[in-house]
Design an enzyme around this catalytic site. Structure first.
Site, PDB file in Angstrom:
ATOM      1  N   CYS A   1      31.969  31.896  23.607  1.00 11.79           N
ATOM      2  CA  CYS A   1      33.040  32.667  22.980  1.00 11.79           C
ATOM      3  C   CYS A   1      32.689  34.150  22.988  1.00 11.79           C
ATOM      4  CB  CYS A   1      33.263  32.197  21.554  1.00 11.79           C
ATOM      5  SG  CYS A   1      33.444  30.417  21.368  1.00 11.79           S
TER       6      CYS A   1
ATOM      7  N   GLY B   1      29.008  29.841  18.095  1.00  8.11           N
ATOM      8  CA  GLY B   1      27.941  28.913  17.773  1.00  8.11           C
ATOM      9  C   GLY B   1      28.490  27.634  17.163  1.00  8.11           C
TER      10      GLY B   1
ATOM     11  N   LYS C   1      30.710  31.697  31.151  1.00  8.60           N
ATOM     12  CA  LYS C   1      29.665  32.409  31.871  1.00  8.60           C
ATOM     13  C   LYS C   1      28.287  32.216  31.241  1.00  8.60           C
ATOM     14  CE  LYS C   1      28.082  35.302  34.955  1.00  8.60           C
ATOM     15  NZ  LYS C   1      28.030  34.884  36.354  1.00  8.60           N
TER      16      LYS C   1
ATOM     17  N   GLU D   1      32.848  24.286  41.143  1.00  9.13           N
ATOM     18  CA  GLU D   1      33.140  25.182  40.024  1.00  9.13           C
ATOM     19  C   GLU D   1      34.501  25.851  40.163  1.00  9.13           C
ATOM     20  OE1 GLU D   1      29.266  27.301  38.112  1.00  9.13           O
ATOM     21  OE2 GLU D   1      29.638  27.777  40.197  1.00  9.13           O
TER      22      GLU D   1
ATOM     23  N   TRP E   1      36.189  29.366  22.837  1.00 10.51           N
ATOM     24  CA  TRP E   1      36.015  28.224  23.742  1.00 10.51           C
ATOM     25  C   TRP E   1      35.859  27.007  22.838  1.00 10.51           C
ATOM     26  CZ3 TRP E   1      32.094  24.680  25.245  1.00 10.51           C
ATOM     27  CH2 TRP E   1      32.271  24.091  26.502  1.00 10.51           C
TER      28      TRP E   1
END
Length: 613
Positions: free
Chosen positions: A2, A102, A608, A493, A75
């Site tokens: 995130c 987290g 990423k 990917e 995310w």
């Protein structure tokens, strides 16, 4: 994964936050949100999907007269990617908001306790627990309330907090999830989960360590240890990246730009570290004495994904030239094994970001077991570079595309430098070998630079009969086997085609059963010391009517007897083939993905920098 952006200063906050979030899109996300303080009240906008959806909701509010706020790209972990689950999250009063990266591991029990006390939850996320927990402990002092709430949670977190009743203050906390402060005398203070979000405004940064809390106002940032409660003096670091490096510069995608930046990235990684006249390698930042090197019995590489593939190449090079046994571990497995590591083992971690959660955990475990740790990394000041005993920076510049390209080839260049360095220190390389290998490494950037455009054009034509395939096999031998793995990873990917990489000799042990006239196989077949073995494997594939693409050495006419689809590359030293042969594998994936209309820079479900387990 995130993204977090925070700002307090004289500028209008909404454009600052949106620009910062835009520069963190590469991290991967499925919803976005922003909150700012206007005329004493918090204004919050959230949207499922990309930033464009959020911007459409914000509309004219982009010019709101507000100067403090937080933004987030999420995310999904706990709870589906919905507007209700998007950050920022509020307490019951709506006067306090939190953004969080987290995982709060004990959120369920905390949520149950808070509901019993009358708190009303509106999302499925673990993050919302933080907002209510701070509210529960808030008695006029936000700093104390955040500290108390943090003492009650378990897990990893990077947190930003804003409270309407302290209108000029942001609180930031970090534990096992990256957080960096931006410092500007003219433009105020900034908060972000990664450096690119700060680059339009400042290149002066402070990296927070685990269990540190920061209080940000327009004019200053104060940092304290959560464990001791004492103020912490932090060094302001100047980052050499600039905002232009994080732009597309006329390329259609960041990934394509970064593929074409590889010659410069390799040159930057090598420059100043190897003497072109003598081949002598100098790596002072590695911080290994001659006594340290002399006592190395074994090297363990720890990495994930693309970095793991570069570590596999390292095994071939280091064992061949430095005569040191090498093990290569996937970080997420390494940290849960019974490790036979001590002071005679050198551990090397590889990470583009320096924040990869599993690799960072492996670094810490190895250190605790007595191992010296060196990290190969692209981000100056990242957590791994601060915690390792020594570093080798790759100097690739910011890599925005989720699918790593220039970071990979820069890692290979750094690893070959390390190989030469160890070989020279241990006396396993002659002066003449060192001189020649140094020239080979320096020269490979120029070879790639001269061939990139031609390979791209050839690949765009070649893939017309392959882009709609459902499956792909990549094969290679020796040090090119990891490049087959990397090529397959790139294809899956960004194009969503199922692809696997194999050592060529492994085909007959199972995968050859897959081969028929529908199955494309890409073979990496330079004219090296295993060339004849590779040709035998390809003949087996041809006999079973496999559809073959070959990447081989210029002048190798035999390849055309196997297939019409051949991409030729210049002849280089065998040890440089893994770097060179990476390029067409990347461009194959890129050409197929763009032909299929895929989102090359932000592939679905990927991020990423993977900062959670």
């Amino acid at each position: 994964m995130c993204g977090i952006v925070g700002y307090c200063g004289p500028k209008r906050v909404v454009p600052v936050i949106l620009e910062g979030l835009r520069r963190l899109e590469y991290r991967g996300y499925d919803s976005a949100g922003i909150v700012y303080l206007e005329e004493g009240k918090l204004v919050k906008h959230r949207a499922k999907g990309k930033l464009a959806a959020l911007e459409s909701i914000i509309g004219d509010a982009i010019i709101a007269p507000a100067n403090i706020g937080l933004g987030h790209t999420r995310w999904a972990t706990h709870g589906a990617p919905t507007t209700e689950n998007a950050h920022p999250h509020s307490d019951c009063t709506g006067e306090l908001v939190v953004v969080h990266n987290g995982i709060i591991e004990n959120y369920h029990s905390l949520r149950t306790e808070l509901i019993a006390k009358g708190h009303k939850f509106t999302s499925e996320t673990d993050t919302e627990v933080l907002a209510h927990l701070i509210e529960e402990n808030l008695d006029g002092d936000l700093f104390k309330a955040v500290k108390k709430a943090i003492s009650l949670i378990e897990g990893s977190y990077a947190i930003g907090v804003l409270w309407a009743k302290e209108p000029n203050t942001l609180i930031a906390v970090r534990n096992q999830s990256p957080l960096v402060l931006g410092v500007s005398a003219e433009d105020g203070t900034f908060l972000a989960s990664d450096i690119p979000a700060l680059l339009p405004y400042t290149n002066r940064v402070i990296f927070l360590e685990d269990m540190e809390i920061a209080v940000l106002t327009e004019k200053e940032q104060k940092i304290f240890s959560l464990e001791t409660g004492k103020a912490v003096e932090k060094e302001i670091q100047t980052i050499t990246w600039n905002s232009a490096m994080a732009e597309k510069a006329g390329y259609k995608h960041f990934m394509l730009k970064e593929i074409f930046e590889q010659p410069q990235a390799i040159t930057n990684t090598v420059s100043g570290r190897v003497n072109p006249e003598t081949g002598i390698v100098d790596l002072p930042e590695i911080k290994l004495s001659e006594a340290d090197i002399a006592q190395i019995d074994r090297i363990v590489f720890v990495a994930c994904g693309t970095s793991w593939h570069s570590a596999l190449v390292a095994k071939y090079w280091i064992e061949k030239y430095a005569h040191i046994p090498v093990e290569v571990d996937i970080a997420s497995e390494f940290r849960y094994r019974h490790l036979l590591i001590n002071e005679r083992v050198l551990t090397i971690t590889l990470s583009q970001s320096g924040e990869t959660a599993d690799t960072l955990a492996g670094l810490r475990i190895a250190k605790n077991l007595g191992s010296k740790v060196v990290t190969i990394c692209n981000v100056v000041g990242s957590t791994m570079t601060r915690e390792a005993h020594g570093t080798i920076y790759t100097h690739a510049g910011p890599e925005i595309g989720v699918a790593s390209t220039k970071a990979f080839t820069s890692q290979l260049a750094a690893i070959f430098l390390l190989t030469l360095y160890l070989g020279q220190k241990k006396g396993t390389l002659s002066a003449e070998q060192g001189k020649q290998f140094g020239k080979d490494l320096i020269g490979i950037a120029g070879v790639i630079d001269s061939e990139l455009e031609r390979i791209k054009e050839d690949m765009e034509q070649l893939i017309e009969t392959y882009y709609d395939s459902r499956d792909f096999l990549f094969i290679g031998r020796g040090a090119n086997y990891p490049i087959a793995l990397e090529g397959a990873l790139k294809l899956k990917e960004i194009s969503y085609i199922h692809a696997e990489g194999y050592a060529s000799g492994e085909l007959k042990h199972g995968p050859i059963a897959l081969i028929d006239k529908e199955m494309p196989i890409l073979g990496l077949v330079p004219q090296d010391d295993v060339y004849q073995k590779s040709i035998s494997n390809l003949e087996e594939i041809k006999a079973r009517q496999g559809r073959i693409i070959l990447i081989g050495t210029e002048g190798d006419t035999h390849l055309k007897t196997i297939t019409d689809d051949v991409i030729y590359l210049p002849r280089v030293a065998d040890d440089m083939n893994p770097i060179l042969y990476t390029i067409p594998a990347q461009l194959l994936a890129y050409a197929i993905a763009t032909r299929r209309g895929c989102d090359v820079d932000q592939p679905r479900n990927l991020a990423k920098s993977v900062t959670v387990e």
